[in-house]
Design a protein around this motif. Sequence first.
Motif, PDB file in Angstrom:
ATOM      1  N   MET A 199       0.832  -1.208   0.000  1.00 61.37           N
ATOM      2  CA  MET A 199       0.000   0.000   0.000  1.00 61.37           C
ATOM      3  C   MET A 199       0.863   1.252   0.000  1.00 61.37           C
ATOM      4  N   SER A 200       1.973   1.188   0.716  1.00 63.13           N
ATOM      5  CA  SER A 200       2.851   2.361   0.801  1.00 63.13           C
ATOM      6  C   SER A 200       3.472   2.686  -0.556  1.00 63.13           C
ATOM      7  N   VAL A 201       3.636   1.667  -1.406  1.00 65.56           N
ATOM      8  CA  VAL A 201       4.147   1.906  -2.758  1.00 65.56           C
ATOM      9  C   VAL A 201       3.131   2.727  -3.549  1.00 65.56           C
ATOM     10  N   TYR A 202       1.848   2.328  -3.449  1.00 61.94           N
ATOM     11  CA  TYR A 202       0.789   3.056  -4.146  1.00 61.94           C
ATOM     12  C   TYR A 202       0.711   4.510  -3.663  1.00 61.94           C
ATOM     13  N   VAL A 203       0.826   4.689  -2.344  1.00 63.11           N
ATOM     14  CA  VAL A 203       0.749   6.031  -1.766  1.00 63.11           C
ATOM     15  C   VAL A 203       1.928   6.881  -2.239  1.00 63.11           C
ATOM     16  N   ALA A 204       3.134   6.297  -2.211  1.00 61.81           N
ATOM     17  CA  ALA A 204       4.336   7.035  -2.624  1.00 61.81           C
ATOM     18  C   ALA A 204       4.232   7.489  -4.072  1.00 61.81           C
ATOM     19  N   GLU A 205       3.741   6.615  -4.941  1.00 68.16           N
ATOM     20  CA  GLU A 205       3.623   6.994  -6.349  1.00 68.16           C
ATOM     21  C   GLU A 205       2.526   8.037  -6.545  1.00 68.16           C
ATOM     22  N   THR A 206       1.426   7.886  -5.812  1.00 65.62           N
ATOM     23  CA  THR A 206       0.327   8.853  -5.921  1.00 65.62           C
ATOM     24  C   THR A 206       0.801  10.260  -5.590  1.00 65.62           C
ATOM     25  N   LYS A 207       1.583  10.376  -4.525  1.00 70.01           N
ATOM     26  CA  LYS A 207       2.080  11.681  -4.093  1.00 70.01           C
ATOM     27  C   LYS A 207       3.025  12.307  -5.113  1.00 70.01           C
ATOM     28  N   SER A 208       3.647  11.468  -5.943  1.00 66.91           N
ATOM     29  CA  SER A 208       4.623  11.990  -6.909  1.00 66.91           C
ATOM     30  C   SER A 208       3.989  12.393  -8.232  1.00 66.91           C
ATOM     31  N   LEU A 209       2.697  12.091  -8.402  1.00 65.61           N
ATOM     32  CA  LEU A 209       2.046  12.311  -9.691  1.00 65.61           C
ATOM     33  C   LEU A 209       1.185  13.575  -9.724  1.00 65.61           C
ATOM     34  N   ASN A 210       1.165  14.194 -10.881  1.00 61.29           N
ATOM     35  CA  ASN A 210       0.230  15.286 -11.146  1.00 61.29           C
ATOM     36  C   ASN A 210      -0.857  14.846 -12.125  1.00 61.29           C
ATOM     37  N   ASP A 211      -0.638  13.696 -12.744  1.00 60.33           N
ATOM     38  CA  ASP A 211      -1.581  13.163 -13.721  1.00 60.33           C
ATOM     39  C   ASP A 211      -2.834  12.652 -13.021  1.00 60.33           C
ATOM     40  N   HIS A 212      -3.962  13.292 -13.276  1.00 62.10           N
ATOM     41  CA  HIS A 212      -5.231  12.983 -12.611  1.00 62.10           C
ATOM     42  C   HIS A 212      -5.658  11.535 -12.851  1.00 62.10           C
ATOM     43  N   LYS A 213      -5.578  11.069 -14.078  1.00 62.13           N
ATOM     44  CA  LYS A 213      -6.035   9.719 -14.414  1.00 62.13           C
ATOM     45  C   LYS A 213      -5.169   8.650 -13.759  1.00 62.13           C
ATOM     46  N   LYS A 214      -3.869   8.891 -13.709  1.00 60.30           N
ATOM     47  CA  LYS A 214      -2.964   7.919 -13.083  1.00 60.30           C
ATOM     48  C   LYS A 214      -3.204   7.835 -11.572  1.00 60.30           C
ATOM     49  N   ARG A 215      -3.527   8.966 -10.975  1.00 65.20           N
ATOM     50  CA  ARG A 215      -3.814   8.975  -9.539  1.00 65.20           C
ATOM     51  C   ARG A 215      -5.080   8.165  -9.253  1.00 65.20           C
ATOM     52  N   ILE A 216      -6.077   8.286 -10.119  1.00 63.96           N
ATOM     53  CA  ILE A 216      -7.322   7.529  -9.950  1.00 63.96           C
ATOM     54  C   ILE A 216      -7.043   6.028 -10.021  1.00 63.96           C
ATOM     55  N   ILE A 217      -6.180   5.629 -10.952  1.00 61.97           N
ATOM     56  CA  ILE A 217      -5.821   4.215 -11.086  1.00 61.97           C
ATOM     57  C   ILE A 217      -5.162   3.692  -9.814  1.00 61.97           C
ATOM     58  N   LEU A 218      -4.296   4.506  -9.209  1.00 64.88           N
ATOM     59  CA  LEU A 218      -3.631   4.098  -7.966  1.00 64.88           C
ATOM     60  C   LEU A 218      -4.619   4.016  -6.811  1.00 64.88           C
ATOM     61  N   HIS A 219      -5.585   4.939  -6.771  1.00 63.61           N
ATOM     62  CA  HIS A 219      -6.642   4.839  -5.751  1.00 63.61           C
ATOM     63  C   HIS A 219      -7.394   3.522  -5.913  1.00 63.61           C
ATOM     64  N   GLN A 220      -7.665   3.164  -7.152  1.00 60.26           N
ATOM     65  CA  GLN A 220      -8.364   1.905  -7.419  1.00 60.26           C
ATOM     66  C   GLN A 220      -7.547   0.693  -6.972  1.00 60.26           C
TER      67      GLN A 220
END
Length: 314
Positions: A199-220
């Motif tokens: 889960m921490s991997v998903y969180v770390a990548e989410t915080k590094s992204l500005n791409d809205h669609k990619k962030r949604i995928i990580l939330h999923q």
Amino acid sequence: SEVMYTSLMDTATKVAVIENTNLRVTKDGLHVQVVEKTTDSSSTDKGISPNTTKAIVLYTELMRCLIQDETTRVYDKSLRGEPNDGHPNMLLKVFLVFQEMKKSGLKPDIACYNSLLRACAKAGDIELAQDVLRRIDDDGLQPNRATWREAIKAAKNAKRSDFADDVWNTGTSYREKRNVNSRDVSNWTPNLADVELLMSVYVAETKSLNDHKKRIILHQKIIQLYENIVHRKTINIAMDEFLENQKLMLTAVRACVSFVTSAGKDLKQETKRAKDIACEIAGLECLQGKISPSVCDVKTKKALQLAQTWLYAF
């Protein structure tokens, strides 16, 4: 220090020479190599096989010392408020030790490879981590929990959830992927700490992204991982232990709330499910009392409050 590094390297090389050449005897016309093995419990506790030669233990410990020294150096710099310059020399030195060990005619064990993976994890170098995993496979060694965790840590520092997913899927189905029935080959069974790491991997990548669609995928991905555990689809973990873990529940509820508030209209069904899960988590007993600030920052607290509002609105 450089002096200690050189001294330990020389010592390990000398021991390797002794074990590889000076301890050969002839028996019934055949050359037999007699190598002194490690038998102390401290080595076993570190994941070193009791059949490992002392030279390999020395090389492995040298790699571990290099990694620890670098970790201490970076930590000290952070305390002084100095910028983190990464790990420019550590990775090179660790792999040089490994190459020297191979040059000495020694065959690395899984503890040695795990040290290489730990160096890759510190540097966030997933290309080298992939190479180490291939070498483990080529040498016919059985990866252990440390192997998979260090590879996922590399993915975290590189902010590459795709690599983390590949490692997770490979580890949990390792026996099937190897297509063998040997008892020496087994699947990795993740525990709660391993789930927290993924889960921490998903969180770390989410915080590094500005791409809205990619962030949604990580939330999923976080939501899917939560559901896999709750419904025991792919991961079998004690449910009480999982649902009482504040950090994991807060990560999941924040992902749900973020998904609900940012997903488009074409994801109505997924949005409804995410909102239901957010309410489900918001009602858990572990989130009703005082929550430690170490696991709940301002944005996470707001996400939990919104989920509780949705829950009470029902």
